[in-house]
Each structure stands twice: as structure tokens, then as C-alpha cells.
Motif scaffolding. Structure first.
Motif, PDB file in Angstrom:
ATOM      1  N   ASP A 143     -14.264  -2.737 -13.967  1.00 26.10           N
ATOM      2  CA  ASP A 143     -13.514  -3.064 -15.193  1.00 26.10           C
ATOM      3  C   ASP A 143     -12.305  -2.156 -15.381  1.00 26.10           C
ATOM      4  O   ASP A 143     -11.872  -1.893 -16.517  1.00 26.10           O
ATOM      5  N   LEU A 144     -11.758  -1.686 -14.266  1.00 24.46           N
ATOM      6  CA  LEU A 144     -10.537  -0.888 -14.292  1.00 24.46           C
ATOM      7  C   LEU A 144      -9.371  -1.752 -13.823  1.00 24.46           C
ATOM      8  O   LEU A 144      -9.562  -2.811 -13.225  1.00 24.46           O
ATOM      9  N   GLY A 145      -8.176  -1.288 -14.087  1.00 24.78           N
ATOM     10  CA  GLY A 145      -6.997  -1.964 -13.607  1.00 24.78           C
ATOM     11  C   GLY A 145      -6.332  -1.144 -12.516  1.00 24.78           C
ATOM     12  O   GLY A 145      -6.435   0.083 -12.499  1.00 24.78           O
ATOM     13  N   ALA A 146      -5.643  -1.810 -11.614  1.00 22.76           N
ATOM     14  CA  ALA A 146      -4.940  -1.129 -10.535  1.00 22.76           C
ATOM     15  C   ALA A 146      -3.836  -2.035 -10.016  1.00 22.76           C
ATOM     16  O   ALA A 146      -3.867  -3.252 -10.224  1.00 22.76           O
ATOM     17  N   VAL A 147      -2.886  -1.436  -9.315  1.00 17.69           N
ATOM     18  CA  VAL A 147      -1.801  -2.222  -8.740  1.00 17.69           C
ATOM     19  C   VAL A 147      -1.290  -1.531  -7.480  1.00 17.69           C
ATOM     20  O   VAL A 147      -1.227  -0.310  -7.405  1.00 17.69           O
ATOM     21  N   TRP A 148      -0.954  -2.337  -6.486  1.00 23.28           N
ATOM     22  CA  TRP A 148      -0.415  -1.856  -5.208  1.00 23.28           C
ATOM     23  C   TRP A 148       1.080  -1.607  -5.384  1.00 23.28           C
ATOM     24  O   TRP A 148       1.846  -2.535  -5.636  1.00 23.28           O
ATOM     25  N   THR A 149       1.532  -0.360  -5.275  1.00 23.17           N
ATOM     26  CA  THR A 149       2.962  -0.058  -5.263  1.00 23.17           C
ATOM     27  C   THR A 149       3.280   0.603  -3.923  1.00 23.17           C
ATOM     28  O   THR A 149       2.728   1.648  -3.579  1.00 23.17           O
ATOM     29  N   ALA A 150       4.146  -0.033  -3.171  1.00 23.49           N
ATOM     30  CA  ALA A 150       4.375   0.369  -1.791  1.00 23.49           C
ATOM     31  C   ALA A 150       5.240   1.620  -1.672  1.00 23.49           C
ATOM     32  O   ALA A 150       6.244   1.769  -2.373  1.00 23.49           O
ATOM     33  N   ALA A 151       4.838   2.479  -0.746  1.00 20.74           N
ATOM     34  CA  ALA A 151       5.686   3.579  -0.288  1.00 20.74           C
ATOM     35  C   ALA A 151       6.218   3.196   1.098  1.00 20.74           C
ATOM     36  O   ALA A 151       7.416   3.094   1.319  1.00 20.74           O
ATOM     37  N   TYR A 152       5.283   2.971   2.038  1.00 18.83           N
ATOM     38  CA  TYR A 152       5.617   2.480   3.377  1.00 18.83           C
ATOM     39  C   TYR A 152       6.000   0.997   3.295  1.00 18.83           C
ATOM     40  O   TYR A 152       5.389   0.266   2.511  1.00 18.83           O
ATOM     41  N   PRO A 153       7.014   0.541   3.995  1.00 21.04           N
ATOM     42  CA  PRO A 153       7.796   1.208   5.046  1.00 21.04           C
ATOM     43  C   PRO A 153       9.137   1.748   4.569  1.00 21.04           C
ATOM     44  O   PRO A 153      10.049   1.940   5.388  1.00 21.04           O
ATOM     45  N   TYR A 154       9.285   1.979   3.266  1.00 15.96           N
ATOM     46  CA  TYR A 154      10.567   2.403   2.717  1.00 15.96           C
ATOM     47  C   TYR A 154      10.703   3.921   2.838  1.00 15.96           C
ATOM     48  O   TYR A 154       9.981   4.679   2.169  1.00 15.96           O
ATOM     49  N   ALA A 155      11.643   4.355   3.665  1.00 16.55           N
ATOM     50  CA  ALA A 155      11.786   5.783   3.964  1.00 16.55           C
ATOM     51  C   ALA A 155      12.049   6.610   2.703  1.00 16.55           C
ATOM     52  O   ALA A 155      11.498   7.715   2.553  1.00 16.55           O
ATOM     53  N   ASP A 156      12.867   6.089   1.788  1.00 17.03           N
ATOM     54  CA  ASP A 156      13.186   6.850   0.577  1.00 17.03           C
ATOM     55  C   ASP A 156      11.969   7.015  -0.321  1.00 17.03           C
ATOM     56  O   ASP A 156      11.737   8.104  -0.871  1.00 17.03           O
ATOM     57  N   ARG A 157      11.164   5.970  -0.450  1.00 17.01           N
ATOM     58  CA  ARG A 157       9.956   6.053  -1.283  1.00 17.01           C
ATOM     59  C   ARG A 157       8.922   6.976  -0.641  1.00 17.01           C
ATOM     60  O   ARG A 157       8.261   7.763  -1.333  1.00 17.01           O
ATOM     61  N   MET A 158       8.781   6.873   0.670  1.00 21.19           N
ATOM     62  CA  MET A 158       7.842   7.747   1.372  1.00 21.19           C
ATOM     63  C   MET A 158       8.229   9.205   1.184  1.00 21.19           C
ATOM     64  O   MET A 158       7.370  10.067   0.957  1.00 21.19           O
ATOM     65  N   GLU A 159       9.526   9.484   1.249  1.00 21.06           N
ATOM     66  CA  GLU A 159      10.003  10.864   1.081  1.00 21.06           C
ATOM     67  C   GLU A 159       9.699  11.389  -0.320  1.00 21.06           C
ATOM     68  O   GLU A 159       9.326  12.558  -0.497  1.00 21.06           O
ATOM     69  N   ILE A 160       9.837  10.533  -1.314  1.00 24.15           N
ATOM     70  CA  ILE A 160       9.527  10.918  -2.695  1.00 24.15           C
ATOM     71  C   ILE A 160       8.057  11.324  -2.821  1.00 24.15           C
ATOM     72  O   ILE A 160       7.728  12.358  -3.410  1.00 24.15           O
ATOM     73  N   VAL A 161       7.170  10.499  -2.266  1.00 22.28           N
ATOM     74  CA  VAL A 161       5.732  10.785  -2.344  1.00 22.28           C
ATOM     75  C   VAL A 161       5.388  12.044  -1.539  1.00 22.28           C
ATOM     76  O   VAL A 161       4.607  12.898  -1.998  1.00 22.28           O
ATOM     77  N   ILE A 162       5.968  12.167  -0.357  1.00 22.89           N
ATOM     78  CA  ILE A 162       5.711  13.337   0.492  1.00 22.89           C
ATOM     79  C   ILE A 162       6.130  14.621  -0.222  1.00 22.89           C
ATOM     80  O   ILE A 162       5.385  15.614  -0.244  1.00 22.89           O
ATOM     81  N   ASN A 163       7.294  14.610  -0.839  1.00 24.00           N
ATOM     82  CA  ASN A 163       7.780  15.806  -1.540  1.00 24.00           C
ATOM     83  C   ASN A 163       6.950  16.123  -2.777  1.00 24.00           C
ATOM     84  O   ASN A 163       6.697  17.299  -3.081  1.00 24.00           O
ATOM     85  N   ALA A 164       6.516  15.085  -3.480  1.00 23.27           N
ATOM     86  CA  ALA A 164       5.743  15.295  -4.715  1.00 23.27           C
ATOM     87  C   ALA A 164       4.337  15.809  -4.438  1.00 23.27           C
ATOM     88  O   ALA A 164       3.739  16.503  -5.257  1.00 23.27           O
ATOM     89  N   THR A 165       3.795  15.456  -3.264  1.00 24.69           N
ATOM     90  CA  THR A 165       2.387  15.773  -2.973  1.00 24.69           C
ATOM     91  C   THR A 165       2.208  16.758  -1.811  1.00 24.69           C
ATOM     92  O   THR A 165       1.089  17.109  -1.474  1.00 24.69           O
TER      93      THR A 165
END
Length: 202
Positions: A143-165
Motif C-alpha cells: 500500500d505504498l506508492g513508488a515511481v521509476w525515475t531514470a538515471a541511466y542512460p542519461y550521463a548528466d542524470r547519472m552524474e547528479i546521482v553519483i555526486n549526491a551519493t
């Protein structure tokens, strides 16, 4: 006496038969219920983007979700997945500000970043996609909600996640999944389309 004995024997047989039938029916009902429950979760899975920010997800539910994730199939059983659970408000807000499709992170109590070990498997993104689907289904079941937000294959989004974590070089982020209790009524899309089905040949 003989008649009484026969009656007793017949009664025993009837009781035994009823017991067997009852057990069989109960087992059948359990199997039907299990099937219906599983299919119901799949059919009712939905992408949730509006959450109750102040309501946390329990450790028990997080553990159940991660166990479901790791129950996914994996090529050659390599299991290249890694899971980063984020409940730090600053990190969630930082990624929300930078990621174009994950703005809802400002309104969730937590998120899971599904990552893959690119050294362990060159097809990490396939196995991690299967794990991601299991996370979404487990969230629906709880009974939870969730959503798929892609990082891969977008290099800029992947870099954001890598730097944040602070991910190591060989660990690549596939997806950021905001998870929480849905806010308001959520609508299920009926995506079944017979035109997409083909048998034997195109």
C-alpha cells in the motif's frame, strides 16, 4: 451388531471423505487466493508522484521491498545489483532540485537508488531493471506508492546521482525510486492491448 458395525464403518468413511474434500477445497481456495493476490498487485501497480511527506516508511517495509528486489532474475545468477536507501532530507532535496524527472523527491520520506556493478556484469542494467520492477510491485503490495525515475542512460542524470551519493567508479545508477504513502486518489491505467500480442509468427 453386524449392521451397527457396518454403519460405524460407513460413518468413518464419510467423515474421512468429507475431511479430504474439505482440505482439498481449502487448498484450492488458498491457491486461487494466492494467484488472485499476485495478479491484483501486478494489474494495480501505478506510478505515484504525489506523497505524504511526513509519513515515514517502516524499516520492516523497506526490508520487505529490498528482499523482493533481490528476488529478481539475474543472468548467470551474477546479481550485479546494489541498493542505496536514502532518507536524508538534504540528499533527497538536492537530487530533486537537479533531476528533471524526480522533482517529487521533495515530498517523499525516502528513495531507493538501484545501481549496478559494471565490472561484475556488462548487462547490469538488465538485471537491475528486473529488480526495479520487483520494488515497484512490492511497494504496491504494501500500500505504498513508488515511481521509476531514470538515471541511466542519461550521463548528466547519472552524474547528479553519483555526486549526491558518492558512488564508487564501478557502481552505476540505473534509477531513483521515490517511495512513500500516496497522497490522494491514484488512478490505475489499463494498458492491456490485444494488438500487441502475436502468436508463432508476426
Amino acid at each position: 451388531m453386524k449392521n451397527r458395525s457396518k454403519i460405524c464403518q460407513l460413518a468413518c468413511v464419510l467423515i474421512a471423505t468429507i475431511s479430504v474434500l474439505s482440505c482439498t477445497q481449502n487448498k484450492g481456495s488458498e491457491e486461487v487466493s494466492r494467484k488472485d493476490a499476485a495478479l491484483s498487485v501486478i494489474y494495480n501497480r501505478k506510478s505515484v508522484r504525489d506523497f505524504i511527506k511526513e509519513r515515514p516508511v517502516s524499516k520492516e517495509d523497506i526490508d520487505a521491498i529490498l528482499k523482493a528486489a533481490m528476488s529478481a532474475p539475474s543472468g548467470k545468477d551474477t546479481r550485479p545489483w546494489e541498493f542505496l536507501v536514502i532518507d536524508d532530507r538534504e540528499t533527497l532535496d538536492k537530487m530533486a532540485a537537479a533531476l528533471p524527472t524526480a522533482k517529487m523527491l521533495v515530498n517523499v520520506p525516502m528513495a531507493i537508488v538501484v545501481c549496478g556493478d559494471s565490472v561484475r556484469s556488462s548487462y547490469w542494467y538488465l538485471d537491475c531493471s528486473a529488480a526495479t520492477e520487483n520494488i515497484l510491485l512490492a511497494a504496491e503490495a504494501l500500500d505504498l506508492g513508488a515511481v521509476w525515475t531514470a538515471a541511466y542512460p542519461y550521463a548528466d542524470r547519472m552524474e547528479i546521482v553519483i555526486n549526491a551519493t558518492e558512488l564508487p567508479a564501478n557502481i552505476l545508477p540505473l534509477v531513483v525510486i521515490p517511495i512513500g504513502y500516496p497522497k490522494g486518489q491514484q488512478t490505475v491505467k489499463d494498458k492491456y492491448d490485444e494488438k500487441k500480442i502475436h502468436y508463432n509468427k508476426w
